[in-house]
Write a protein that holds these residues in place. Sequence first.
Motif, short mmCIF file in Angstrom:
data_model
loop_
_atom_site.label_atom_id
_atom_site.label_comp_id
_atom_site.label_asym_id
_atom_site.label_seq_id
_atom_site.Cartn_x
_atom_site.Cartn_y
_atom_site.Cartn_z
N THR A 463 -6.25 22.20 1.60
CA THR A 463 -5.83 21.41 2.77
C THR A 463 -7.00 20.64 3.39
O THR A 463 -6.81 19.83 4.28
N ALA A 464 -8.23 20.92 2.92
CA ALA A 464 -9.39 20.26 3.52
C ALA A 464 -9.53 18.84 2.99
O ALA A 464 -9.23 18.57 1.84
N VAL A 465 -10.02 17.96 3.86
CA VAL A 465 -10.18 16.55 3.48
C VAL A 465 -11.66 16.17 3.42
O VAL A 465 -12.08 15.41 2.55
N VAL A 466 -12.45 16.70 4.35
CA VAL A 466 -13.90 16.41 4.34
C VAL A 466 -14.67 17.72 4.24
O VAL A 466 -14.17 18.78 4.62
N ASP A 467 -15.90 17.62 3.75
CA ASP A 467 -16.75 18.81 3.74
C ASP A 467 -17.42 18.94 5.11
O ASP A 467 -17.19 18.13 6.01
#
Length: 512
Positions: A463-467
């Motif tokens: 579900t993550a988009v950016v680090d």
Amino acid sequence: MRRFDDIVVGAGGAGAVLAARLSEEGGRRVALIEAGPHYGDTAATPADLLDGNAMSLVQHSWGLTAALTARRRVPFPQGKVTGGSSAVGNTVAIRGTPADYDEWAALGNPLWSWEQTLPTLTALEDDLDYGDREFHAAGGPIPIRRWRAHELTPLQQAFLDGCTAAGHSYVADHNHPASSGVGAIPSTRRDASVRVSTAMAYLWPARDRSNLEIIPGCRVDRVLMRDQQAVGVVVDGEELSARRVILAAGAIGSPALLWRSGVGPADELRRLGIGVHADLPGVGAGLIDQPRIGVFLSPKPDAAGEGAPTGQIVLRTTSSSGSTSRFNDMYYAMVNRFDLTHHFPKLREVAGARSVFGVMAVARRPHSRGRVFLESADPSTPPRIDLGYLTDERDYPLLAEAVRGCWDLAHSPKILDQGQEVVLVEQKTLSDEELMRNYIDDAVDSAYNPVGTARMGPESDETAVVDQRCAVHGVGGLYVADASVMPAMVCANTLLSVVMIAERAAGFLACR
Ligand SMILES: Cc1cc2nc3c(=O)[nH]c(=O)nc-3n(C[C@H](O)[C@H](O)[C@H](O)COP(=O)(O)OP(=O)(O)OC[C@H]3O[C@@H](n4cnc5c(N)ncnc54)[C@H](O)[C@@H]3O)c2cc1C
């Protein structure tokens, strides 16, 4: 083609900060592109943006609407001007709690713990009251001032007295990490009247930099991609190139831009005819927005209110909703005046008045989640906002507790004395589950703090988009640094956390 080192898209709570910080290095050419207008000084700034005592919900807004629940659609203001929503909002300047940022770290982002973020939360402020105390600083870009005792309206004083009489502790500084209780709201302002936006705090001092180009009145259509690399942006059909593109278009604008750029849930992008550059199902998903509800009174005909600040005193307390409650997750404020042209449409029918006043509660940590998505690849079609309120049953008891809290606080004699009658809700509602559900369904509204639509997290989290350095997973040269990246909601209004995110992201980007 015009070339820049960095293009920042959106000049709001985050974008103004990013562009100002990145352009501190004279050799870096920075473009800041904003869909709304830019006003370069106080004389040029319209009255609605200077007036810190009333939100500007129409003149500098995108005019969006949102599906609040399955059966209610509401106006959903988002600032469209340099300063973004910080230029139109309520000026409340409250940090998240230590547990909020530690939760971000626990979700796979160790750079965002309380220990890591506190120095930035401190350095960004020019605290006019406690600048010399622990946890605070003087001299930073964002002025923070608390209402003085002699500035309180009678209603606010009555609320403060009512809260302390009910046993809540008096709090001098809501931004002390251990504080919980009632006290004056810290605001982004230097005096009792003028709102200070991030445009004023960050862009005005940077106005003479030859390496910073502010490009107002231009909506970015999409990011220009070459395979898995961002190489610029498309603005009204024109292409601008950059080594890095940093999206700061807000929790609604940034996911919409990512979708239009081919970064998002692949199936849905294909259905819209958008070529896929990165399949990231989290883009637009996981929208968190704080619901508000209240107990309101119609004012007596001679009651003051016009021109009074929206609110000056706030009570922060902890809900009793069991294992999911969090320190300071409930917020009660005395609202001097709600103009019913823009708020709580249901009340307008019932109150028979143009405005109401009363005690409003905001549940800081709702369980329900919503979504931002596109129905068309055409950039002139607004994104769809589904707030998803009350889709999680646990939000009913949470908001019922809020209504009961508002009822008790609104029934202090000095407050009742200033109104004609309590509208829409009756004593029997408090103990009748069905009536309470109906009231919540009808009266719940947004507190305008959307976050989480391009959330930060490790690549292993699908579900993550950016680090944690705000780089988009799987795409080179593309970053998001605004309210979208918050991996969990804070127990506060969101602006100070957003400015902190932008400050830290600019620090990471400056080192690359
Ligand atoms: C009415 C209102 C009242 C609020 N009151 C408070 C408060 O009292 N205290 C608090 O802490 N928080 C408050 N908030 C929330 C706070 O303002 C936001 O959390 C914060 O501003 C978010 O910053 P952001 O940069 O993510 O988005 P924004 O500040 O919304 O900035 C996004 C910017 O991007 C621009 N943009 C979007 N799409 C594009 C595009 N395609 N091309 C070019 N530009 C684009 C927008 O015009 C806007 O200027 C309020 C918000 C609203 C809407």
